[in-house]
Scaffold this motif. Structure first.
Motif, short mmCIF file in Angstrom:
data_model
loop_
_atom_site.label_atom_id
_atom_site.label_comp_id
_atom_site.label_asym_id
_atom_site.label_seq_id
_atom_site.Cartn_x
_atom_site.Cartn_y
_atom_site.Cartn_z
N ILE A 7 0.64 -0.88 0.07
CA ILE A 7 -0.11 -0.23 0.16
C ILE A 7 0.83 1.27 -0.05
N ALA A 8 0.78 2.18 -0.95
CA ALA A 8 1.68 3.10 -1.13
C ALA A 8 1.15 4.36 -0.17
N GLY A 9 -0.32 4.40 -0.01
CA GLY A 9 -0.70 5.39 1.05
C GLY A 9 -2.16 5.29 1.35
N ILE A 10 -2.67 6.15 2.24
CA ILE A 10 -4.09 5.82 2.66
C ILE A 10 -4.65 7.24 3.11
N GLY A 11 -5.81 7.35 3.38
CA GLY A 11 -6.61 8.51 3.74
C GLY A 11 -8.08 8.30 4.06
N SER A 12 -8.44 9.04 4.91
CA SER A 12 -9.77 8.95 5.32
C SER A 12 -10.70 10.01 5.35
N ILE A 13 -11.86 10.01 5.22
CA ILE A 13 -12.56 11.19 5.43
C ILE A 13 -14.10 10.87 6.27
N PHE A 14 -14.53 11.61 7.04
CA PHE A 14 -15.94 11.11 7.64
C PHE A 14 -16.50 12.46 7.58
N ASN A 27 -8.76 12.75 7.90
CA ASN A 27 -7.84 12.14 8.87
C ASN A 27 -6.74 10.98 8.46
N ASP A 28 -5.76 10.92 8.77
CA ASP A 28 -4.80 9.78 8.50
C ASP A 28 -4.16 9.96 7.08
N ILE A 29 -4.03 10.99 6.72
CA ILE A 29 -2.92 10.90 5.23
C ILE A 29 -1.80 10.42 5.61
N VAL A 30 -1.56 9.17 5.14
CA VAL A 30 -0.21 8.63 5.32
C VAL A 30 0.26 8.01 4.17
N VAL A 31 1.59 8.34 3.74
CA VAL A 31 2.30 7.73 2.27
C VAL A 31 3.35 6.85 2.89
N PHE A 35 7.53 5.78 -0.94
CA PHE A 35 6.62 6.32 -2.00
C PHE A 35 6.71 7.88 -1.74
N ARG A 36 7.20 8.51 -0.84
CA ARG A 36 7.05 9.79 -0.49
C ARG A 36 7.76 10.55 -1.65
N GLY A 37 7.26 11.95 -2.04
CA GLY A 37 7.93 12.53 -3.22
C GLY A 37 7.53 12.37 -4.34
N LYS A 38 6.18 11.45 -4.57
CA LYS A 38 5.80 11.03 -5.99
C LYS A 38 4.35 11.71 -6.30
N GLY A 39 3.85 12.67 -5.07
CA GLY A 39 2.48 13.27 -5.52
C GLY A 39 1.34 12.25 -4.94
N ILE A 40 1.78 11.11 -4.36
CA ILE A 40 0.54 10.17 -3.77
C ILE A 40 -0.32 10.98 -2.73
N GLY A 41 0.23 11.46 -1.71
CA GLY A 41 -0.41 12.39 -0.79
C GLY A 41 -1.52 13.25 -1.34
N GLU A 42 -0.87 14.13 -2.34
CA GLU A 42 -1.65 14.96 -3.15
C GLU A 42 -2.88 14.49 -3.78
N LYS A 43 -2.78 13.23 -4.47
CA LYS A 43 -3.66 12.50 -5.24
C LYS A 43 -4.84 11.98 -4.00
N ALA A 73 5.49 20.24 12.58
CA ALA A 73 6.70 19.60 12.10
C ALA A 73 6.45 18.76 10.62
N ARG A 74 5.29 18.57 10.38
CA ARG A 74 5.21 17.96 8.91
C ARG A 74 5.03 19.04 7.83
N THR A 75 6.10 19.73 7.53
CA THR A 75 6.21 20.74 6.79
C THR A 75 5.55 20.62 5.45
N GLU A 76 6.15 19.61 4.69
CA GLU A 76 5.65 19.28 3.38
C GLU A 76 4.20 19.03 3.53
N ALA A 77 3.50 18.47 4.37
CA ALA A 77 2.07 18.10 4.34
C ALA A 77 1.37 19.65 4.55
N ASN A 78 2.02 20.38 5.38
CA ASN A 78 1.24 21.63 5.71
C ASN A 78 1.39 22.68 4.57
#
Length: 107
Positions: A7-14, A27-31, A35-43, A73-78
């Motif tokens: 699994i490259a990444g996950i995320g949830s919405i409620f 919640n819980d956007i995790v890559v 796999f980081r740096g490949k745009g998966i979190g953005e997708k 501390a999660r500067t890229e995510a912010n």
């Protein structure tokens, strides 16, 4: 091994009905680190925003407040959340603080 899947990444919405209105939270956007740096979190975040738009359309909600939090501390995510249109509405304070972001979703 070809049979091993990762699994490259996950995320949830409620979605929550709150005193006569709907709100949503991502919640819980995790890559996975490899796999980081490949745009998966953005997708993932874009897909969850689309899910929120679909929810609005399907339920007839004219607009929806969508929230998420992120440790400073999660500067890229912010940076990503701001790039995608989320507005910082509360800045983290103290050791356990997290930044709170909001975006208004309309179908």
């Amino acid at each position: 091994d070809w049979a091993v899947k990762r699994i490259a990444g996950i995320g949830s919405i409620f979605f929550q009905r709150n005193f006569g209105r709907w709100i949503a939270e991502i919640n819980d956007i995790v890559v996975d680190q490899s796999f980081r740096g490949k745009g998966i979190g953005e997708k993932i975040v874009r897909a969850l925003i689309e899910d929120a738009k679909t929810f609005c359309k399907d339920t007839g909600i004219p607009k929806l407040k969508l929230y998420l939090t992120s440790r400073p501390a999660r500067t890229e995510a912010n940076k990503l959340y701001q790039k995608l249109g989320f507005v910082l509405v509360a800045k983290a304070e103290g050791e356990w603080g997290t930044n709170l972001y909001k975006i208004i979703i309309a179908p």
